[in-house]
Design an enzyme around this catalytic site. Structure first.
Site, PDB file in Angstrom:
ATOM      1  CD  GLU A  30     -10.783 -38.209  30.337  1.00  0.00           C
ATOM      2  OE1 GLU A  30      -9.628 -38.597  29.729  1.00  0.00           O
ATOM      3  OE2 GLU A  30     -11.955 -38.523  30.089  1.00  0.00           O
ATOM      4  CB  ILE A  42     -13.847 -34.686  34.512  1.00  0.00           C
ATOM      5  CG1 ILE A  42     -13.905 -34.778  36.056  1.00  0.00           C
ATOM      6  CG2 ILE A  42     -12.556 -35.418  34.181  1.00  0.00           C
ATOM      7  CD1 ILE A  42     -12.927 -33.654  36.760  1.00  0.00           C
ATOM      8  CG  HIS A  43     -12.348 -31.121  30.031  1.00  0.00           C
ATOM      9  ND1 HIS A  43     -11.237 -30.876  29.238  1.00  0.00           N
ATOM     10  CD2 HIS A  43     -12.193 -30.263  30.957  1.00  0.00           C
ATOM     11  CE1 HIS A  43     -10.392 -29.672  29.997  1.00  0.00           C
ATOM     12  NE2 HIS A  43     -11.129 -29.544  31.115  1.00  0.00           N
ATOM     13  CG  ASN A  44     -11.578 -35.418  25.655  1.00  0.00           C
ATOM     14  OD1 ASN A  44     -12.238 -34.384  25.586  1.00  0.00           O
ATOM     15  ND2 ASN A  44     -12.012 -36.221  24.641  1.00  0.00           N
ATOM     16  N   GLY A  82      -6.272 -27.708  32.087  1.00  0.00           N
ATOM     17  CA  GLY A  82      -7.910 -28.040  31.660  1.00  0.00           C
ATOM     18  C   GLY A  82      -8.804 -27.307  32.700  1.00  0.00           C
TER      19      GLY A  82
END
Length: 120
Positions: A30, A42-44, A82
């Site tokens: 993110e 998109i990821h945390n 990430g």
């Protein structure tokens, strides 16, 4: 087996599913710049708790894939941004420095809330 990385997909860039037709899945944490986020899942961002090496397992939802090759900067990119490019082609030599290759069919039905993890 130990979970070395786990995260949850929070949103999907408008053009991200297009890469799946090229046997690729591109991730970014993110906060990615908008022009990059458009092409990414998109990821945390989670913590990387070990080395990302061939022989590990990649899991996406209920699907499991053996990791067959890891590019020279893929682990660093995952830790810091990430960001990785997963290739579903089973190659044993990384095509690009930021690429992680896995064996198995391209996943379908990836949606926000899907859990992505690497296990060693």
């Amino acid at each position: 087996m130990t979970v070395i990385y786990q995260t949850t997909i929070t949103r999907i860039g408008e053009s991200a599913p297009d890469a799946l037709s090229d046997n690729m899945l591109i991730t970014f944490r993110e906060g990615a710049p908008a022009d990059v986020a458009e092409f990414c899942f998109i990821h945390n961002h989670g913590a990387l708790n070990g080395a990302l090496l061939p022989g590990a397992q990649f899991e996406l939802g209920e699907k499991h894939y053996p990791v067959t090759a890891v590019g020279d900067v893929a682990e660093q990119n995952l830790r810091e941004l990430g960001h990785i490019t997963l290739r579903f082609d089973g190659q044993t030599q990384a095509e690009y420095p930021g690429t992680v290759h896995v064996a198995g069919p391209v996943p379908d039905g990836i949606a926000p809330g899907c859990i992505l993890k690497f296990i060693a």
